[in-house]
Design a protein around this motif. Structure first.
Motif, PDB file in Angstrom:
ATOM      1  N   GLY A   1       9.121  -2.060   9.976  1.00  0.00           N
ATOM      2  CA  GLY A   1      10.398  -1.745  10.601  1.00  0.00           C
ATOM      3  C   GLY A   1      11.075  -0.500  10.092  1.00  0.00           C
ATOM      4  N   ALA A   2      10.567   0.133   9.030  1.00  0.00           N
ATOM      5  CA  ALA A   2      11.198   1.350   8.519  1.00  0.00           C
ATOM      6  C   ALA A   2      10.998   2.491   9.516  1.00  0.00           C
ATOM      7  CB  ALA A   2      10.603   1.724   7.171  1.00  0.00           C
ATOM      8  N   ILE A   3      12.059   3.256   9.732  1.00  0.00           N
ATOM      9  CA  ILE A   3      11.983   4.347  10.707  1.00  0.00           C
ATOM     10  C   ILE A   3      10.905   5.341  10.318  1.00  0.00           C
ATOM     11  CG2 ILE A   3      13.249   6.319  11.660  1.00  0.00           C
ATOM     12  CD1 ILE A   3      15.774   4.620  11.521  1.00  0.00           C
ATOM     13  N   ASP A   4      10.829   5.681   9.041  1.00  0.00           N
ATOM     14  CA  ASP A   4       9.859   6.682   8.588  1.00  0.00           C
ATOM     15  C   ASP A   4       8.467   6.105   8.340  1.00  0.00           C
ATOM     16  OD1 ASP A   4      11.896   8.661   8.504  1.00  0.00           O
ATOM     17  OD2 ASP A   4      12.549   7.883   6.569  1.00  0.00           O
ATOM     18  N   GLN A   5       8.352   4.763   8.296  1.00  0.00           N
ATOM     19  CA  GLN A   5       7.075   4.113   7.972  1.00  0.00           C
ATOM     20  C   GLN A   5       6.482   4.681   6.684  1.00  0.00           C
ATOM     21  OE1 GLN A   5       5.293   1.384   9.670  1.00  0.00           O
ATOM     22  NE2 GLN A   5       7.467   1.200  10.075  1.00  0.00           N
ATOM     23  N   ASP A   6       7.360   4.884   5.686  1.00  0.00           N
ATOM     24  CA  ASP A   6       6.918   5.503   4.451  1.00  0.00           C
ATOM     25  C   ASP A   6       5.974   4.612   3.661  1.00  0.00           C
ATOM     26  OD1 ASP A   6       9.113   3.822   4.202  1.00  0.00           O
ATOM     27  OD2 ASP A   6       9.944   4.859   2.479  1.00  0.00           O
ATOM     28  N   GLN A   7       6.250   3.296   3.624  1.00  0.00           N
ATOM     29  CA  GLN A   7       5.358   2.423   2.852  1.00  0.00           C
ATOM     30  C   GLN A   7       3.984   2.328   3.492  1.00  0.00           C
ATOM     31  OE1 GLN A   7       6.633  -1.282   1.302  1.00  0.00           O
ATOM     32  NE2 GLN A   7       8.507  -0.485   0.426  1.00  0.00           N
ATOM     33  N   ALA A   8       3.918   2.389   4.810  1.00  0.00           N
ATOM     34  CA  ALA A   8       2.608   2.388   5.470  1.00  0.00           C
ATOM     35  C   ALA A   8       1.821   3.637   5.100  1.00  0.00           C
ATOM     36  CB  ALA A   8       2.788   2.293   6.982  1.00  0.00           C
ATOM     37  N   ALA A   9       2.502   4.786   5.038  1.00  0.00           N
ATOM     38  CA  ALA A   9       1.834   6.031   4.649  1.00  0.00           C
ATOM     39  C   ALA A   9       1.356   5.956   3.198  1.00  0.00           C
ATOM     40  CB  ALA A   9       2.788   7.211   4.833  1.00  0.00           C
ATOM     41  N   ASN A  10       2.174   5.378   2.324  1.00  0.00           N
ATOM     42  CA  ASN A  10       1.768   5.243   0.921  1.00  0.00           C
ATOM     43  C   ASN A  10       0.528   4.363   0.792  1.00  0.00           C
ATOM     44  OD1 ASN A  10       4.157   6.622   0.456  1.00  0.00           O
ATOM     45  ND2 ASN A  10       5.290   4.794  -0.182  1.00  0.00           N
ATOM     46  N   ALA A  11       0.528   3.239   1.516  1.00  0.00           N
ATOM     47  CA  ALA A  11      -0.614   2.321   1.452  1.00  0.00           C
ATOM     48  C   ALA A  11      -1.875   2.991   1.982  1.00  0.00           C
ATOM     49  CB  ALA A  11      -0.303   1.055   2.243  1.00  0.00           C
ATOM     50  N   ARG A  12      -1.743   3.749   3.062  1.00  0.00           N
ATOM     51  CA  ARG A  12      -2.915   4.449   3.618  1.00  0.00           C
ATOM     52  C   ARG A  12      -3.478   5.446   2.614  1.00  0.00           C
ATOM     53  NH1 ARG A  12       0.241   4.650   8.352  1.00  0.00           N
ATOM     54  NH2 ARG A  12       0.796   6.824   7.926  1.00  0.00           N
ATOM     55  N   ALA A  13      -2.594   6.132   1.891  1.00  0.00           N
ATOM     56  CA  ALA A  13      -3.064   7.137   0.929  1.00  0.00           C
ATOM     57  C   ALA A  13      -3.897   6.496  -0.175  1.00  0.00           C
ATOM     58  CB  ALA A  13      -1.869   7.879   0.336  1.00  0.00           C
ATOM     59  N   LEU A  14      -3.438   5.355  -0.704  1.00  0.00           N
ATOM     60  CA  LEU A  14      -4.218   4.698  -1.754  1.00  0.00           C
ATOM     61  C   LEU A  14      -5.468   4.049  -1.172  1.00  0.00           C
ATOM     62  CD1 LEU A  14      -4.282   4.223  -4.765  1.00  0.00           C
ATOM     63  CD2 LEU A  14      -2.986   2.110  -4.428  1.00  0.00           C
ATOM     64  N   ALA A  15      -5.367   3.526   0.041  1.00  0.00           N
ATOM     65  CA  ALA A  15      -6.538   2.927   0.689  1.00  0.00           C
ATOM     66  C   ALA A  15      -7.618   3.973   0.958  1.00  0.00           C
ATOM     67  CB  ALA A  15      -6.129   2.251   1.992  1.00  0.00           C
ATOM     68  N   ALA A  16      -7.201   5.208   1.229  1.00  0.00           N
ATOM     69  CA  ALA A  16      -8.171   6.267   1.509  1.00  0.00           C
ATOM     70  C   ALA A  16      -9.070   6.548   0.317  1.00  0.00           C
ATOM     71  CB  ALA A  16      -7.444   7.543   1.929  1.00  0.00           C
ATOM     72  N   THR A  17      -8.591   6.254  -0.880  1.00  0.00           N
ATOM     73  CA  THR A  17      -9.426   6.422  -2.074  1.00  0.00           C
ATOM     74  C   THR A  17     -10.356   5.235  -2.283  1.00  0.00           C
ATOM     75  OG1 THR A  17      -7.941   5.309  -3.656  1.00  0.00           O
ATOM     76  CG2 THR A  17      -7.475   7.630  -3.140  1.00  0.00           C
ATOM     77  N   GLY A  18     -10.072   4.121  -1.607  1.00  0.00           N
ATOM     78  CA  GLY A  18     -10.808   2.883  -1.833  1.00  0.00           C
ATOM     79  C   GLY A  18     -10.138   1.966  -2.828  1.00  0.00           C
ATOM     80  N   GLY A  19      -8.931   2.328  -3.267  1.00  0.00           N
ATOM     81  CA  GLY A  19      -8.280   1.563  -4.324  1.00  0.00           C
ATOM     82  C   GLY A  19      -7.409   0.421  -3.870  1.00  0.00           C
ATOM     83  N   ALA A  20      -7.187   0.295  -2.567  1.00  0.00           N
ATOM     84  CA  ALA A  20      -6.284  -0.745  -2.074  1.00  0.00           C
ATOM     85  C   ALA A  20      -6.708  -1.187  -0.687  1.00  0.00           C
ATOM     86  CB  ALA A  20      -4.846  -0.235  -2.041  1.00  0.00           C
ATOM     87  N   LEU A  21      -6.287  -2.393  -0.330  1.00  0.00           N
ATOM     88  CA  LEU A  21      -6.496  -2.901   1.025  1.00  0.00           C
ATOM     89  C   LEU A  21      -5.120  -3.126   1.651  1.00  0.00           C
ATOM     90  CD1 LEU A  21      -8.198  -4.072   3.344  1.00  0.00           C
ATOM     91  CD2 LEU A  21      -8.053  -6.298   2.199  1.00  0.00           C
ATOM     92  N   PRO A  22      -4.723  -2.298   2.628  1.00  0.00           N
ATOM     93  CA  PRO A  22      -3.445  -2.525   3.298  1.00  0.00           C
ATOM     94  C   PRO A  22      -3.560  -3.667   4.307  1.00  0.00           C
ATOM     95  CG  PRO A  22      -4.209  -0.241   3.543  1.00  0.00           C
ATOM     96  CD  PRO A  22      -5.363  -1.061   3.082  1.00  0.00           C
ATOM     97  N   ILE A  23      -2.520  -4.498   4.368  1.00  0.00           N
ATOM     98  CA  ILE A  23      -2.451  -5.586   5.334  1.00  0.00           C
ATOM     99  C   ILE A  23      -1.097  -5.497   6.036  1.00  0.00           C
ATOM    100  CG2 ILE A  23      -2.540  -8.070   5.714  1.00  0.00           C
ATOM    101  CD1 ILE A  23      -4.084  -8.358   3.116  1.00  0.00           C
ATOM    102  N   PRO A  24      -1.060  -5.181   7.330  1.00  0.00           N
ATOM    103  CA  PRO A  24       0.225  -5.171   8.041  1.00  0.00           C
ATOM    104  C   PRO A  24       0.902  -6.537   7.932  1.00  0.00           C
ATOM    105  CG  PRO A  24      -1.507  -4.204   9.386  1.00  0.00           C
ATOM    106  CD  PRO A  24      -2.191  -4.827   8.201  1.00  0.00           C
ATOM    107  N   GLN A  25       2.217  -6.548   7.854  1.00  0.00           N
ATOM    108  CA  GLN A  25       2.895  -7.824   7.647  1.00  0.00           C
ATOM    109  C   GLN A  25       2.610  -8.820   8.757  1.00  0.00           C
ATOM    110  OE1 GLN A  25       6.680  -7.810   5.683  1.00  0.00           O
ATOM    111  NE2 GLN A  25       7.519  -9.322   7.106  1.00  0.00           N
ATOM    112  N   ALA A  26       2.402  -8.332   9.972  1.00  0.00           N
ATOM    113  CA  ALA A  26       2.090  -9.234  11.084  1.00  0.00           C
ATOM    114  C   ALA A  26       0.769  -9.966  10.872  1.00  0.00           C
ATOM    115  CB  ALA A  26       2.049  -8.456  12.397  1.00  0.00           C
ATOM    116  N   GLU A  27      -0.116  -9.392  10.049  1.00  0.00           N
ATOM    117  CA  GLU A  27      -1.414  -9.997   9.767  1.00  0.00           C
ATOM    118  C   GLU A  27      -1.454 -10.665   8.391  1.00  0.00           C
ATOM    119  OE1 GLU A  27      -4.445  -7.028  10.300  1.00  0.00           O
ATOM    120  OE2 GLU A  27      -3.473  -6.228  12.109  1.00  0.00           O
ATOM    121  N   PHE A  28      -0.343 -10.620   7.687  1.00  0.00           N
ATOM    122  CA  PHE A  28      -0.262 -11.169   6.333  1.00  0.00           C
ATOM    123  C   PHE A  28       0.097 -12.651   6.439  1.00  0.00           C
ATOM    124  CE2 PHE A  28       2.090 -11.562   2.161  1.00  0.00           C
ATOM    125  CZ  PHE A  28       0.970 -11.399   1.358  1.00  0.00           C
TER     126      PHE A  28
END
Length: 365
Positions: free
Chosen positions: A289-316
């Motif tokens: 729900g954040a206008i800037d979707q900043d946390q989604a961008a942060n999660a994608r950046a760490l996931a791009a290295t292979g260090g994290a698995l992002p899960i959208p809240q709707a799928e959590f």
């Protein structure tokens, strides 16, 4: 040359933590630090390493109605006038903003008065307040590399420094990741920001309770939960026979992150930077729900290295949590690979790199 640096940070710990780390780095170099903030953040800035704390009026855009916009404009306008008077009085060499609307009045005042200024953007996408200021400041420090590469107007000002880390994180950053062994304990840390996150209390305990009995017996859970959720969360874990420590806040959270073999959390900029610095695998649930979707961008950046698995809240869901924990517990080598990948993205000297940039501006470079 003035040795005073005015830091502008407010709103949340995500803004105050990197400002505090920069303040410590600049203090070591002989600079004097003042902090400009809003009344909300002032309550949490008692230990900030600053000579003086200046509280300025500010507000966040909370809606598009004429009344809401007028209230925000009045608050920011009052803060701007106060900031003009403050800067004329204390005469800083540089003003540094850390994002959020409380930083707008002092940084904007600096640009009007010709005082060198910069903003630090901690997130993987630039926030609204920093976008408002970016065209006027001398430099833009970024927590993630390349976030302004596609903007020909701002890219020449951008300097990737990383996100400054709290001293408590640096103290444990050298500790190696120790993966779980077959049949041994699995240390799981769950948190959702400085006040906890309701979704973590709603989803994670039920997900862990659905695991098979052998895996439940291995779990050692540390979970941050809101005070009103404590009894419910503790009851779920007790009924499932899961060893758990649940509290509204952990003063030693960095040490607990270092001790974790898997972290489940939101993906604020400070959290992602700390996970990378420590090299800990994570399941990240960006704030929706954040206008800037900043946390989604942060999660994608760490996931791009292979260090994290992002899960959208709707799928959590509890089912998804149970599935991922079961998979990762069965393949500790995957956890080790994620830890190594996260560590590769860590920037331990971000505060010093940002201090270098501030010192160059203070010296007129």
């Amino acid at each position: 040359m003035s040795r005073l640096i005015l830091l502008a940070a407010g709103g949340t710990g995500g803004h105050l933590f990197p400002a505090e780390a920069l303040a410590a780095a600049l203090n070591r170099r002989g600079f004097i630090i003042d902090l400009a903030t809003d009344s909300r953040a002032a309550r949490y800035a008692g230990h900030f390493p600053a000579r003086q704390l200046h509280v300025l009026s500010a507000d966040t855009v909370r809606g598009r109605s004429p009344i809401a916009l007028a209230k925000t404009a009045l608050a920011l306008g009052g803060g701007f006038l106060s900031a003009l008077l403050l800067l004329r009085r204390v005469k800083p060499a540089v003003v540094v903003g850390f994002g959020g609307y409380p930083t707008v009045p002092p940084v904007f005042a600096a640009t009007v008065l010709g005082v060198p200024s910069l903003v630090h953007e901690a997130n993987g996408v630039m926030g609204r307040a920093n976008r408002l200021l970016a065209g006027r400041v001398k430099a833009i420090a970024t927590g993630f590399p390349g976030i302004l590469d596609q903007d020909p107007r701002l890219a020449p000002k951008a300097v990737w420094t990383g996100n400054p880390l709290r001293p408590a994180v640096l103290e444990v950053a050298h500790l190696p990741y120790v993966p779980p062994v077959a049949g041994g304990p699995l240390n799981l840390l769950v948190f959702g920001g400085s006040q906890g996150a309701r979704v973590m209390s709603d989803v994670v305990p039920d997900g862990l309770a659905a695991l098979d009995s052998d895996l439940r017996a291995r779990l050692r859970v540390v979970q941050q939960a809101r005070a009103e959720d404590l009894d419910r969360v503790q009851g779920t874990y007790a009924k499932a026979g899961i060893s758990a420590e649940v509290a509204p806040f952990f003063q030693d959270l960095p040490a607990r992150m270092a001790a974790a073999q898997l972290v489940v959390s939101r993906s604020g900029a400070s959290t992602v930077a700390e996970l990378a610095a420590l090299g800990r695998p994570s399941l990240l649930v960006p704030l929706p729900g954040a206008i800037d979707q900043d946390q989604a961008a942060n999660a994608r950046a760490l996931a791009a290295t292979g260090g994290a698995l992002p899960i959208p809240q709707a799928e959590f869901t509890p089912e998804r949590v149970a599935r991922e924990i079961t998979r990762l517990a069965a393949t500790p080598e995957t956890l080790t690979q994620m830890a190594d990948a996260a560590k590769s993205a860590g920037v331990l000297d971000a505060a010093e790199r940002l201090a270098d940039l501030v010192a160059r501006l203070a010296g007129g470079a």
